[in-house]
Scaffold this motif. Structure first.
Motif, mmCIF file in Angstrom:
data_model
loop_
_atom_site.group_PDB
_atom_site.id
_atom_site.type_symbol
_atom_site.label_atom_id
_atom_site.label_comp_id
_atom_site.label_asym_id
_atom_site.label_seq_id
_atom_site.Cartn_x
_atom_site.Cartn_y
_atom_site.Cartn_z
ATOM 1 N N LYS A 265 0.828 -1.201 0.000
ATOM 2 C CA LYS A 265 0.000 0.000 0.000
ATOM 3 C C LYS A 265 0.867 1.258 0.000
ATOM 4 C CE LYS A 265 -4.352 -1.234 0.030
ATOM 5 N NZ LYS A 265 -5.322 -0.704 -0.967
ATOM 6 N N ARG A 266 1.982 1.222 0.735
ATOM 7 C CA ARG A 266 2.865 2.384 0.763
ATOM 8 C C ARG A 266 3.515 2.597 -0.595
ATOM 9 N NH1 ARG A 266 5.818 1.827 6.694
ATOM 10 N NH2 ARG A 266 4.083 2.692 7.909
ATOM 11 N N VAL A 267 3.930 1.494 -1.231
ATOM 12 C CA VAL A 267 4.543 1.625 -2.554
ATOM 13 C C VAL A 267 3.539 2.217 -3.535
ATOM 14 C CG1 VAL A 267 5.449 0.326 -4.513
ATOM 15 C CG2 VAL A 267 6.236 -0.196 -2.193
ATOM 16 N N GLU A 268 2.285 1.697 -3.498
ATOM 17 C CA GLU A 268 1.254 2.235 -4.388
ATOM 18 C C GLU A 268 1.020 3.716 -4.110
ATOM 19 O OE1 GLU A 268 -2.088 -0.201 -3.595
ATOM 20 O OE2 GLU A 268 -1.345 -1.925 -4.742
ATOM 21 N N SER A 269 0.932 4.061 -2.817
ATOM 22 C CA SER A 269 0.725 5.462 -2.450
ATOM 23 C C SER A 269 1.912 6.322 -2.861
ATOM 24 C CB SER A 269 0.498 5.569 -0.936
ATOM 25 O OG SER A 269 0.404 6.910 -0.528
ATOM 26 N N PHE A 302 3.754 11.028 2.219
ATOM 27 C CA PHE A 302 5.086 10.460 2.415
ATOM 28 C C PHE A 302 5.699 10.856 3.754
ATOM 29 C CE2 PHE A 302 9.748 10.433 1.621
ATOM 30 C CZ PHE A 302 9.885 9.086 1.317
ATOM 31 N N ALA A 303 5.277 11.980 4.296
ATOM 32 C CA ALA A 303 5.894 12.470 5.529
ATOM 33 C C ALA A 303 4.859 13.264 6.326
ATOM 34 C CB ALA A 303 7.100 13.352 5.215
ATOM 35 N N ASP A 304 5.128 13.402 7.618
ATOM 36 C CA ASP A 304 4.304 14.276 8.447
ATOM 37 C C ASP A 304 4.841 15.705 8.438
ATOM 38 O OD1 ASP A 304 2.574 12.164 9.339
ATOM 39 O OD2 ASP A 304 4.202 11.474 10.616
ATOM 40 N N TRP A 305 6.168 15.811 8.274
ATOM 41 C CA TRP A 305 6.828 17.114 8.160
ATOM 42 C C TRP A 305 7.696 17.096 6.912
ATOM 43 C CZ3 TRP A 305 6.064 21.120 11.577
ATOM 44 C CH2 TRP A 305 5.503 20.812 12.821
ATOM 45 N N GLU A 420 12.203 3.087 5.338
ATOM 46 C CA GLU A 420 13.030 1.952 4.963
ATOM 47 C C GLU A 420 13.896 2.338 3.763
ATOM 48 O OE1 GLU A 420 10.371 -1.295 4.363
ATOM 49 O OE2 GLU A 420 9.606 -1.251 6.419
ATOM 50 N N ALA A 421 14.708 1.366 3.296
ATOM 51 C CA ALA A 421 15.664 1.663 2.222
ATOM 52 C C ALA A 421 14.957 2.139 0.962
ATOM 53 C CB ALA A 421 16.520 0.427 1.932
ATOM 54 N N GLN A 422 13.818 1.509 0.623
ATOM 55 C CA GLN A 422 13.119 1.917 -0.600
ATOM 56 C C GLN A 422 12.526 3.311 -0.463
ATOM 57 O OE1 GLN A 422 12.382 -0.728 1.246
ATOM 58 N NE2 GLN A 422 10.172 -1.023 1.518
ATOM 59 N N ASP A 423 12.239 3.722 0.778
ATOM 60 C CA ASP A 423 11.748 5.093 0.984
ATOM 61 C C ASP A 423 12.846 6.108 0.686
ATOM 62 O OD1 ASP A 423 9.188 4.267 1.872
ATOM 63 O OD2 ASP A 423 10.026 3.805 3.838
ATOM 64 N N LEU A 424 14.078 5.774 1.031
ATOM 65 C CA LEU A 424 15.197 6.663 0.723
ATOM 66 C C LEU A 424 15.356 6.814 -0.792
ATOM 67 C CD1 LEU A 424 17.613 8.332 1.699
ATOM 68 C CD2 LEU A 424 18.972 6.243 1.681
ATOM 69 N N ALA A 425 15.200 5.702 -1.523
ATOM 70 C CA ALA A 425 15.301 5.769 -2.988
ATOM 71 C C ALA A 425 14.215 6.669 -3.559
ATOM 72 C CB ALA A 425 15.215 4.365 -3.584
ATOM 73 N N LEU A 426 12.990 6.569 -3.024
ATOM 74 C CA LEU A 426 11.898 7.417 -3.508
ATOM 75 C C LEU A 426 12.173 8.881 -3.182
ATOM 76 C CD1 LEU A 426 8.169 6.757 -3.566
ATOM 77 C CD2 LEU A 426 8.920 8.805 -2.384
ATOM 78 N N ALA A 427 12.685 9.133 -1.966
ATOM 79 C CA ALA A 427 13.002 10.510 -1.576
ATOM 80 C C ALA A 427 14.059 11.108 -2.493
ATOM 81 C CB ALA A 427 13.470 10.546 -0.123
#
Length: 817
Positions: A265-269, A302-305, A420-427
């Motif tokens: 769900k996070r990846v889709e979002s 993706f983030a709260d702040w 997680e690691a994939q979140d860093l790649a998206l960022a």
């Protein structure tokens, strides 16, 4: 009493009948050495050999070769001697070589003296039983392995199995279900009513309806819903169910599997968020709007702040955008940044400054309180971060084409999301797109500012051109109305000369800036006495300074100071600084010039008591046109290119120039730093080897040919030369000029370049090719004054290159030649 004793029996015969009748057992008798002496029917059936075949054979024959080699027969016989029996259960061998599993015993036979006289071996074929046990063992191991693999698959897939027994509403959870709901492994499952409290409030009704549909419609359901873990974090679950019925066809149980799909769900979002962000960023043009939108795009998907920090012209990080779903918290973050700006001494090893310094993205998956205590040095700041409830952090540099623009920061708090690691790649992907959008907005802003500056410059240029042209026009009108009033004509002529000089200086400044910008300016460097240079600059600026009634002081070192430079250009630098100080200082102010010499460099400080500079102008003041306001708002003249010219000329001399000011109304100081001259031992004077220009033939009235397609320009120049005592002819095109040179044989040709038929370069080449003609002194007289124009003139055969308008004193030299 009757005789009840048993009749005497043939015990040996009776024993043999019993042994032979035990056909399910192999009963084998051997002598003391293990040689077969008796072999019953059961032995024949089980082992395959007849009694005749085995008589006298060693007992080793029924054992497998490996047991024989291992001395198993001898060990059994030895154990039987010592203990009275030796039991075994192992593989044995039939007459055809086939192996079978048997259990048996070896017992010793003793004589009257107790000595061992032989052995009896009893075997029973247990092959089928052993194979069944082996199959059962293998089946058990297979089931255990399958269960382990299933459990592993459930764990890896984030799955759990469950069942609800409907009559008693009993809930059964298999391993994995507790973990999916954030509970300890093996935790007691809640009953059906309590389970509703684990479901996110927005999804409870939908899940309850799915359970009812399963029972009523008697078919499986597929539902995706959110559960709230005990720590408050929200996770996604996918549930698939199936209904089971009893013998009467009544629903008896509902069973199924749950899968943790939070990551999916996070990846889709995140992908939706990235696609939306890309689409929005592509359409943004406003700089500040771009920064604000970048920050808000990340919240809350993706983030709260989300914070954006941009590197300023001064090298400091400036927070330009903050986003949170609550606007009040945005203001809190801005105030927090104001109180605690990025500082390596405050946060160790992390944060925007660390990202900027390393040029690499960073991720802190879990911001524990212990980590905060170790990283944050200031207690007030630590307490504020604790109050924010920060959970996880990502910082990424905003870089494009090898240039870092700033840093974008993502922080989770209320959502409890753990990066997680994939979140860093998206960022990093988002940061790359954001950096391109920011650069595009910067470029657009620069273009817009450049357009505004250009418009202001053109308006100012028109203003500055009209200022001297107006009195020139008025003066010409006065001369036309009173041509015989000698005194008035002389006054007007002086005024026209001053205004034309102002026009020439204006054009020269523009050309100098252009030459510096294109790298085409040439410096004539030599050891130059800085005191002489400054005195020359002061003399140039003195009329402006005295007109404004300013005081002026010059402080020089006791010893002369030499620099390697072009004296004329350096005097131009300091004259511009003095003119600038005079212009922007109210009448009666003070201007100080102070020279401070060091071992390798010298500083020249030009201080004034004038209007001063705002902090944001200290670096921009040297930009071309940046200090120019709209002409209607200006109370001082000038194009605003003087300081740009100063910076360019100082840079070409290997120096620097810096502006300082306490603020508006507090005066300014410009500091020029130049490298000192290093004396080098010189050789013998080789004399001046520069080529000398051709001198016109000595004559009472020099013959001069003026060539220009501007009829008025040619006529006025010719008339001026005649007034100076020259014999002048005029041609207005190139062909006529070549013919005139051939016929008139002039001493000097003043030749324009832009002619209507053939250009001045071609005229020069044709003149140089005329046979039998004494070559005149060819002077290019043109409005084109770049270095490239001078080189082209020399290549075409010109002796000199003069730029319009020409100083009358140079014309007088021609007349006196």
């Amino acid at each position: 009493m009757p005789d009840r004793s048993l009749p005497p029996l043939d015990l040996d015969r009776h024993y043999r009948q019993i042994v032979q009748g035990a056909i399910d057992y192999a009963i084998i008798g051997t002598d003391e050495q293990g040689r077969v002496v008796s072999w019953n029917e059961g032995a024949r059936r089980i082992l395959g050999w007849s009694e005749q075949e085995m008589a006298g054979q060693s007992l080793h024959r029924i054992f497998t070769p490996e047991d024989v080699a291992a001395g198993m027969v001898e060990r059994e016989m030895d154990q039987a001697r010592r203990t009275g029996r030796a039991a075994d259960e192992r593989w044995h061998q039939r007459s055809g070589g086939e192996r079978f599993w048997a259990s048996g015993e070896l017992m010793p036979l003793r004589g009257d003296t107790g000595a061992v006289t032989g052995f009896v071996k009893i075997l029973r074929d247990r092959t089928q039983q052993q194979q069944g046990e082996e199959r059962l063992r293998l089946l058990t191991e297979t089931l255990q392995a399958s269960e382990q693999r299933l459990q592993l698959a459930l764990e890896i897939g984030g799955m759990g199995v469950w069942q609800v027994n409907l009559p008693h509403r009993e809930v059964v959870w298999w391993p994995g279900m507790a973990e999916i709901h954030g509970m300890a492994p093996g935790a007691r499952p809640p009953d059906t009513g309590d389970y509703q409290h684990l479901i996110h409030p927005e999804d409870r009704d939908r899940v309850a309806q799915g359970v009812r549909d399963t029972i009523v419609q008697r078919q499986g359901q597929h539902i995706e819903y959110r559960v709230v873990w005990p720590d408050g974090s929200v996770h996604w679950v996918e549930a698939r169910s199936k209904l089971f019925v009893d013998a009467r066809g009544e629903p008896s149980a509902v069973a199924g599997v749950c899968v943790d799909i939070t990551r999916r769900k996070r990846v889709e979002s995140d992908l939706r968020f990235l696609a939306q962000a890309s689409a929005e960023l592509a359409g943004l043009t406003d700089y500040q709007g771009t920064l604000d939108r970048i920050a808000h795009l990340a919240v809350p998907e993706f983030a709260d702040w989300c914070m954006v920090d941009i590197l300023s012209e001064h090298g400091a990080l400036e927070r330009v955008a903050v986003a949170h779903r609550d606007p009040r918290k945005e203001q809190f973050a801005r105030e927090m940044h104001r109180r605690f700006p990025p500082d390596p001494a405050r946060i160790a090893g992390a944060g925007p400054l660390h990202v900027l310094r390393t040029g690499r993205a960073e991720r802190i998956a879990e911001i524990s309180d212990d980590l905060l205590r170790r990283a944050v040095q200031q207690r007030d700041y630590l307490e504020l971060l604790r109050a924010m409830g920060v959970r996880s952090y990502i910082g990424v540099p905003l870089a494009v084409r090898g240039r870092t623009l700033g840093v974008i920061t993502f922080v989770t708090a209320e959502s409890q999301r753990r990066y997680e690691a994939q979140d860093l790649a998206l960022a990093e992907d988002l940061a790359r797109r954001a950096a391109v959008a920011i650069e595009n907005a910067m470029l657009l802003r620069t273009v817009q500012e450049s357009d505004r500056a250009k418009d202001v410059f053109l308006a100012t240029l028109a203003h500055e051109l009209r200022n001297p042209l107006a009195p020139v026009w008025n003066g010409l009108t006065i001369i036309g109305r009173a041509p015989h009033d000698a005194q008035r004509v002389m006054q007007v002529a002086g005024m026209i000369e001053r205004q034309v000089g102002q026009l020439v200086r204006l054009v020269d400044d523009l050309l100098d800036v252009s030459r510096i910008t294109t790298g085409k300016i040439e410096l004539k460097k030599e050891p130059a006495d800085l005191g002489s240079v400054l005195r020359s600059a002061i003399e140039t600026s003195r009329p402006h300074i005295e007109a404004a009634r300013h005081g002026l002081s010059l402080v020089l070192p006791d010893e002369p100071v030499e620099v390697d430079g072009d004296p004329v250009r350096l005097a131009q630098v300091f004259a511009n600084l003095l003119n600038n100080a005079s212009k922007y200082t109210p009448p009666g102010g003070q201007i100080d010039v102070v020279v401070q010499a060091g071992p390798d460099a010298v500083e020249v400080r030009v201080r004034d008591t004038g209007e001063g500079l705002a902090p944001d102008m200290l670096t921009r003041v040297f930009g071309l046109f940046t200090q120019v306001s709209h002409p209607a708002d200006r109370h001082q003249g000038g194009l605003g290119i003087g300081l740009s010219l100063v910076e360019g000329l100082v840079r070409l001399h290997g120096g620097t120039v810096e502006a300082r000011s306490p603020g508006l109304g507090a005066g300014s100081e410009f500091i020029v730093r130049l490298p000192r001259h290093v004396a080098v031992p010189s050789g013998e004077d080789d004399g001046d080897t520069r080529p000398q220009p051709l001198q016109p033939r000595a004559a009472t009235r020099p013959r001069i040919l003026v060539v220009d397609d501007n009829v008025d320009g040619a006529a006025t120049l010719a008339e001026l030369l005649r007034m100076m005592g020259c014999d002048v002819n005029v041609a207005n095109d190139g062909t006529s000029a070549v013919l005139a040179v051939n016929e008139l044989r002039p001493d000097v040709v003043l030749l324009d370049i832009g002619l209507p038929d053939i250009n001045g370069y071609e005229v020069a080449r044709q003149v140089r090719a005329l046979p039998g003609v004494r070559q005149p002194r060819l002077i290019a007289l043109t409005g084109w004054g770049q270095e490239q124009d001078k080189r082209m003139a020399a290549q075409a055969g010109f002796d000199e290159h003069w730029t319009k308008p020409v100083d009358p004193s140079r014309l007088q030299q021609l007349a006196g030649g």
